[in-house]
Design a protein around this motif. Structure first.
Motif: not given
Length: 262
Positions: A43-54
């Motif tokens: 999001y405009d350079g804010v880098k986010l991960l949602i959950d950490t899948s196997p």
């Protein structure tokens, strides 16, 4: 630039699964090959991960994701958490701690099962040997910010004791994890008409802990996004069949699907 990537579009068994193979899914359609659920938001350079899948390692490699500003967890189920050890590679690249955000129950689960990866906010682990993650406990309906991006956790009901969805920038982007019911307070936090709504299906007919396609389409109609993406599909969900059952602004997800948000 605002972009969300569906890193993995499958439910817990993946597609094909060991037990049911392809199920009703057409094996000739590559969009039916599904790893377990994670997503990546830039999001405009804010880098986010949602959950950490196997399956996280392969997902990060496939999309050349090497840096993160934070990790958002939805709930404490293995298919959403158990790739957490792969974050050590991100720590090795950025050479600093990485904050994760989760409800109290999910945070307790991570602390109990993955205590070796935790770090104190002011001390970085030896990232050559260990991950270096800092827990941040969040609550439904209490917003927080990551690098200026407003994030509102919302309560999802009847899946497990604690499951959160995320509303970004007052509703511009809405990410719903496993649910049967969205709490009324969650709907109230979606102030803007979403440009993108992502929400899970699992099976078309629903289950005790998962909404049916009928319910999912009712939720989409109520939220009224510009575009909706149906995610987290099991072997009961053939890509083309689900596509044929949805309105024009609703599409099924597939692995490595990149969605640009205008």
């Amino acid at each position: 630039m605002k972009q969300l990537v569906i890193l993995g579009s499958g439910a817990a068994p993946g597609v094909p699964s060991l037990g049911r193979g392809w199920g009703v899914c057409d094996p000739c359609n590559p969009k039916n090959v599904r790893s377990r659920s994670s997503a990546y938001l830039d999001y405009d350079g804010v880098k986010l991960l949602i959950d950490t899948s196997p399956d996280l390692r392969q997902q990060l490699l496939a999309n050349n994701i090497r840096c993160l500003d934070g990790i958002l967890y939805t709930h404490a189920h293995a298919d959403h958490i158990h790739g957490i050890d792969d974050i050590r590679e991100i720590n090795r690249i950025i050479r600093q701690n990485l904050n994760f955000y989760a409800g109290a129950r999910t945070t307790r689960y991570i602390k109990h099962n993955f205590s070796y990866l935790l770090a104190k906010p002011n001390k970085v682990n030896d990232v050559v040997r260990l991950p270096s993650l800092v827990p941040n406990v969040i609550k439904a309906n209490h917003p927080f910010e990551i690098k200026g991006l407003k994030i509102m956790p919302i309560k999802l009901l009847e899946h497990c004791p604690e499951c959160l969805g995320y509303v970004f920038n007052d509703g511009e982007i809405v990410y719903i994890a496993d649910f049967r019911v969205i709490a009324e307070s969650g709907y109230e936090r979606i102030i803007k008409r979403p440009k993108l709504l992502v929400l899970p299906l699992t099976t078309p007919y629903g289950q005790p802990a998962h909404a049916s396609l009928e319910t999912v389409l009712e939720v989409i109609k109520r939220i009224n996004p510009e575009k909706a993406v149906i995610n987290h599909m099991a072997t009961e969900c053939d890509y083309n069949e689900i596509m044929n059952l949805t309105p024009e602004n609703v599409v099924p997800a597939y692995d490595n699907m990149c969605i640009d948000i205008d």
